[in-house]
Design a protein around this motif. Structure first.
Motif, PDB file in Angstrom:
ATOM      1  N   THR A  62      23.087  60.923   6.055  1.00  0.00           N
ATOM      2  CA  THR A  62      23.496  59.527   6.217  1.00  0.00           C
ATOM      3  C   THR A  62      24.499  59.383   7.353  1.00  0.00           C
ATOM      4  OG1 THR A  62      23.108  59.080   3.868  1.00  0.00           O
ATOM      5  CG2 THR A  62      24.524  57.538   5.050  1.00  0.00           C
ATOM      6  N   ARG A  63      25.412  60.343   7.468  1.00  0.00           N
ATOM      7  CA  ARG A  63      26.381  60.270   8.569  1.00  0.00           C
ATOM      8  C   ARG A  63      25.673  60.387   9.917  1.00  0.00           C
ATOM      9  NH1 ARG A  63      28.826  58.136  11.247  1.00  0.00           N
ATOM     10  NH2 ARG A  63      30.928  58.336  12.060  1.00  0.00           N
ATOM     11  N   ARG A  64      24.688  61.266   9.988  1.00  0.00           N
ATOM     12  CA  ARG A  64      23.927  61.393  11.242  1.00  0.00           C
ATOM     13  C   ARG A  64      23.168  60.124  11.552  1.00  0.00           C
ATOM     14  NH1 ARG A  64      23.029  66.716   9.223  1.00  0.00           N
ATOM     15  NH2 ARG A  64      20.940  66.157   8.453  1.00  0.00           N
ATOM     16  N   PHE A  65      22.583  59.509  10.517  1.00  0.00           N
ATOM     17  CA  PHE A  65      21.861  58.260  10.718  1.00  0.00           C
ATOM     18  C   PHE A  65      22.795  57.169  11.226  1.00  0.00           C
ATOM     19  CE2 PHE A  65      20.875  54.093   8.784  1.00  0.00           C
ATOM     20  CZ  PHE A  65      19.787  53.769   9.568  1.00  0.00           C
ATOM     21  N   LEU A  66      23.978  57.049  10.638  1.00  0.00           N
ATOM     22  CA  LEU A  66      24.909  56.007  11.073  1.00  0.00           C
ATOM     23  C   LEU A  66      25.375  56.245  12.513  1.00  0.00           C
ATOM     24  CD1 LEU A  66      26.937  55.475   7.794  1.00  0.00           C
ATOM     25  CD2 LEU A  66      25.271  53.929   8.819  1.00  0.00           C
ATOM     26  N   ARG A  67      25.506  57.503  12.903  1.00  0.00           N
ATOM     27  CA  ARG A  67      25.830  57.776  14.312  1.00  0.00           C
ATOM     28  C   ARG A  67      24.718  57.272  15.216  1.00  0.00           C
ATOM     29  NH1 ARG A  67      27.871  62.954  12.408  1.00  0.00           N
ATOM     30  NH2 ARG A  67      30.164  62.875  12.414  1.00  0.00           N
ATOM     31  N   SER A  68      23.487  57.387  14.757  1.00  0.00           N
ATOM     32  CA  SER A  68      22.363  56.880  15.550  1.00  0.00           C
ATOM     33  C   SER A  68      22.395  55.357  15.652  1.00  0.00           C
ATOM     34  CB  SER A  68      21.033  57.342  14.968  1.00  0.00           C
ATOM     35  OG  SER A  68      20.664  56.592  13.805  1.00  0.00           O
ATOM     36  N   CYS A  72      19.073  53.942  -2.701  1.00  0.00           N
ATOM     37  CA  CYS A  72      18.391  55.054  -2.048  1.00  0.00           C
ATOM     38  C   CYS A  72      19.064  55.450  -0.740  1.00  0.00           C
ATOM     39  CB  CYS A  72      16.922  54.703  -1.798  1.00  0.00           C
ATOM     40  SG  CYS A  72      16.678  53.315  -0.668  1.00  0.00           S
ATOM     41  N   GLU A  73      18.663  56.610  -0.253  1.00  0.00           N
ATOM     42  CA  GLU A  73      19.224  57.139   0.991  1.00  0.00           C
ATOM     43  C   GLU A  73      18.718  56.349   2.187  1.00  0.00           C
ATOM     44  OE1 GLU A  73      18.948  61.233   3.675  1.00  0.00           O
ATOM     45  OE2 GLU A  73      18.419  61.297   1.542  1.00  0.00           O
ATOM     46  N   PRO A  74      19.625  55.873   3.038  1.00  0.00           N
ATOM     47  CA  PRO A  74      19.171  55.203   4.255  1.00  0.00           C
ATOM     48  C   PRO A  74      18.566  56.208   5.225  1.00  0.00           C
ATOM     49  CG  PRO A  74      21.570  55.399   4.240  1.00  0.00           C
ATOM     50  CD  PRO A  74      21.084  55.894   2.914  1.00  0.00           C
ATOM     51  N   PRO A  75      17.587  55.767   6.016  1.00  0.00           N
ATOM     52  CA  PRO A  75      17.134  54.384   6.210  1.00  0.00           C
ATOM     53  C   PRO A  75      15.893  54.014   5.401  1.00  0.00           C
ATOM     54  CG  PRO A  75      16.266  55.741   7.973  1.00  0.00           C
ATOM     55  CD  PRO A  75      17.026  56.669   7.055  1.00  0.00           C
ATOM     56  N   ALA A  76      15.724  54.588   4.197  1.00  0.00           N
ATOM     57  CA  ALA A  76      14.476  54.410   3.452  1.00  0.00           C
ATOM     58  C   ALA A  76      14.371  53.060   2.757  1.00  0.00           C
ATOM     59  CB  ALA A  76      14.341  55.529   2.412  1.00  0.00           C
ATOM     60  N   GLY A  77      15.497  52.317   2.606  1.00  0.00           N
ATOM     61  CA  GLY A  77      15.452  51.090   1.825  1.00  0.00           C
ATOM     62  C   GLY A  77      15.826  49.849   2.610  1.00  0.00           C
ATOM     63  N   VAL A  78      16.275  48.846   1.872  1.00  0.00           N
ATOM     64  CA  VAL A  78      16.719  47.575   2.465  1.00  0.00           C
ATOM     65  C   VAL A  78      18.137  47.295   1.991  1.00  0.00           C
ATOM     66  CG1 VAL A  78      14.373  46.661   2.616  1.00  0.00           C
ATOM     67  CG2 VAL A  78      15.707  46.225   0.547  1.00  0.00           C
ATOM     68  N   PRO A  79      18.912  46.535   2.780  1.00  0.00           N
ATOM     69  CA  PRO A  79      18.552  45.966   4.083  1.00  0.00           C
ATOM     70  C   PRO A  79      18.649  47.010   5.196  1.00  0.00           C
ATOM     71  CG  PRO A  79      20.838  45.466   3.629  1.00  0.00           C
ATOM     72  CD  PRO A  79      20.315  46.189   2.399  1.00  0.00           C
ATOM     73  N   ALA A  80      17.953  46.748   6.299  1.00  0.00           N
ATOM     74  CA  ALA A  80      18.131  47.586   7.480  1.00  0.00           C
ATOM     75  C   ALA A  80      19.596  47.514   7.899  1.00  0.00           C
ATOM     76  CB  ALA A  80      17.219  47.110   8.605  1.00  0.00           C
ATOM     77  N   LEU A  81      20.204  48.663   8.139  1.00  0.00           N
ATOM     78  CA  LEU A  81      21.638  48.670   8.413  1.00  0.00           C
ATOM     79  C   LEU A  81      21.975  48.366   9.865  1.00  0.00           C
ATOM     80  CD1 LEU A  81      22.829  51.635   6.168  1.00  0.00           C
ATOM     81  CD2 LEU A  81      22.865  49.171   5.693  1.00  0.00           C
ATOM     82  N   GLU A  82      21.034  48.601  10.784  1.00  0.00           N
ATOM     83  CA  GLU A  82      21.328  48.304  12.198  1.00  0.00           C
ATOM     84  C   GLU A  82      21.681  46.829  12.417  1.00  0.00           C
ATOM     85  OE1 GLU A  82      18.724  49.973  10.997  1.00  0.00           O
ATOM     86  OE2 GLU A  82      17.974  51.467  12.419  1.00  0.00           O
ATOM     87  N   PRO A  83      20.897  45.869  11.895  1.00  0.00           N
ATOM     88  CA  PRO A  83      21.265  44.452  12.079  1.00  0.00           C
ATOM     89  C   PRO A  83      22.567  44.080  11.372  1.00  0.00           C
ATOM     90  CG  PRO A  83      18.946  44.654  11.446  1.00  0.00           C
ATOM     91  CD  PRO A  83      19.577  45.989  11.243  1.00  0.00           C
ATOM     92  N   VAL A  84      22.840  44.701  10.217  1.00  0.00           N
ATOM     93  CA  VAL A  84      24.097  44.430   9.510  1.00  0.00           C
ATOM     94  C   VAL A  84      25.271  44.883  10.357  1.00  0.00           C
ATOM     95  CG1 VAL A  84      25.487  45.004   7.485  1.00  0.00           C
ATOM     96  CG2 VAL A  84      23.044  44.575   7.222  1.00  0.00           C
TER      97      VAL A  84
END
Length: 303
Positions: free
Chosen positions: A294-300, A248-260
């Motif tokens: 997704t690119r905007r989310f990863l920038r965040s 699925c499209e982040p950040p809707a699923g797991v794992p949370a990408l910030e800790p990764v």
């Protein structure tokens, strides 16, 4: 007071044909390659993978021209292998690998993503072989993977990164650990795919913290926990699970990408983090908005 935390800018973000619903070199339902290149650049990515060999142009001059005019660079090629079958499959494997490795090198990339073969067909669900390897097959898998790593390094200057994958024999925490413990770090690194590892019950942050020196490459994706629970309970093969939207499209699923990403940042090494949201099949207008968001989310997240 200055922070001792290494900067996230050692992580280079990209995407791949997979995020545009591309699984095969030629499929009339897939987005044409020029549209993929146009849209991946427009979505804000600078790096791409080659995807299935033959989807993008295989002539380095043409591909170089097409990527350069869009401000894109290639991070890796991808090969599929069945090395647990032992030395008897080496020649066939190398024939497949060598063309892709040559194009990958010609495009200036340093990595070759190696995906083990599926134990059941990802489209039909047909069981092709036992899902558990014998000790002899494990030995063949690890020894032949080391051989591949050595040959690819010596002939093409590339580093292999093995991709744990659903419905393969390198999937769960137990099997990934066993594989890493049995292979030479100088020859074999890991492509940690956060979605596939979660799909198979693994913890990406724990893996990075435990085997950090083996992490050579990242694929960023998430799984929908509710759909995952259904496909696991019903023993749905990977292909149909993707059709249900398990990735699925982040950040809707797991794992949370910030800790990764934070754990990866702590390694203080240069890493590619390639977005790879499996979406096959999918309507041609679906991928671009997801890729841009997704690119905007990863920038965040700081990358």
């Amino acid at each position: 007071m200055t922070s001792s935390v290494p900067p996230l800018n050692r992580i280079r973000v990209g995407s791949a044909p997979d995020s545009w619903g591309v699984w095969f070199p030629d499929d009339p339902g897939q987005v044409p390659w020029r549209r993929f290149l146009d849209e991946v650049a427009e979505a804000g990515y600078e790096w791409i993978e080659l995807g299935p060999y033959g989807y993008l142009p295989t002539d380095p001059a043409q591909l170089g021209e097409e990527t350069a005019k869009r401000g894109l660079k290639v991070s890796a090629g991808t090969v599929f292998t069945g090395l647990h079958h032992g030395p008897s499959v080496w020649e066939k494997t190398w024939e497949h690998v060598s063309d892709i490795a040559a194009l990958t090198r010609a495009m200036g990339a340093d990595h070759l993503v190696v995906i083990p073969s599926f134990w059941r067909d990802d489209k039909t669900g047909e069981v092709l072989e036992d899902r558990t390897l014998t000790p002899a097959q494990w030995r063949d898998l690890t020894e032949q993977t080391e051989r591949l790593g050595r040959e690819v390094r010596d002939r093409y200057g590339l580093r292999i990164v093995v991709h744990p994958h659903a419905d393969t024999h390198v999937d769960t925490e137990e099997n990934v650990n066993r594989f890493l413990d049995a292979t030479d770090p100088e020859l074999v690194s890991l492509c940690l795919d956060t979605g596939h590892y979660a799909y198979c019950g693994g913890d990406s942050v724990k893996l990075i913290e435990t085997y950090g020196e083996r992490i050579g490459y990242l694929h960023l994706k998430q799984v929908d926990p509710a759909i995952l629970a259904e496909v696991v309970a019903q023993e749905v093969p990977f292909g149909p699970a993707v059709g249900r939207g398990v990735m699925c499209e982040p950040p809707a699923g797991v794992p949370a990408l910030e800790p990764v990403l934070a754990a990866a940042r702590g390694l203080d090494v240069d890493l590619f983090a390639i977005v790879e949201q499996d979406m096959y099949p999918c309507p041609p207008d679906k991928p671009f908005p997801i890729a841009a968001r997704t690119r905007r989310f990863l920038r965040s997240c700081g990358v």
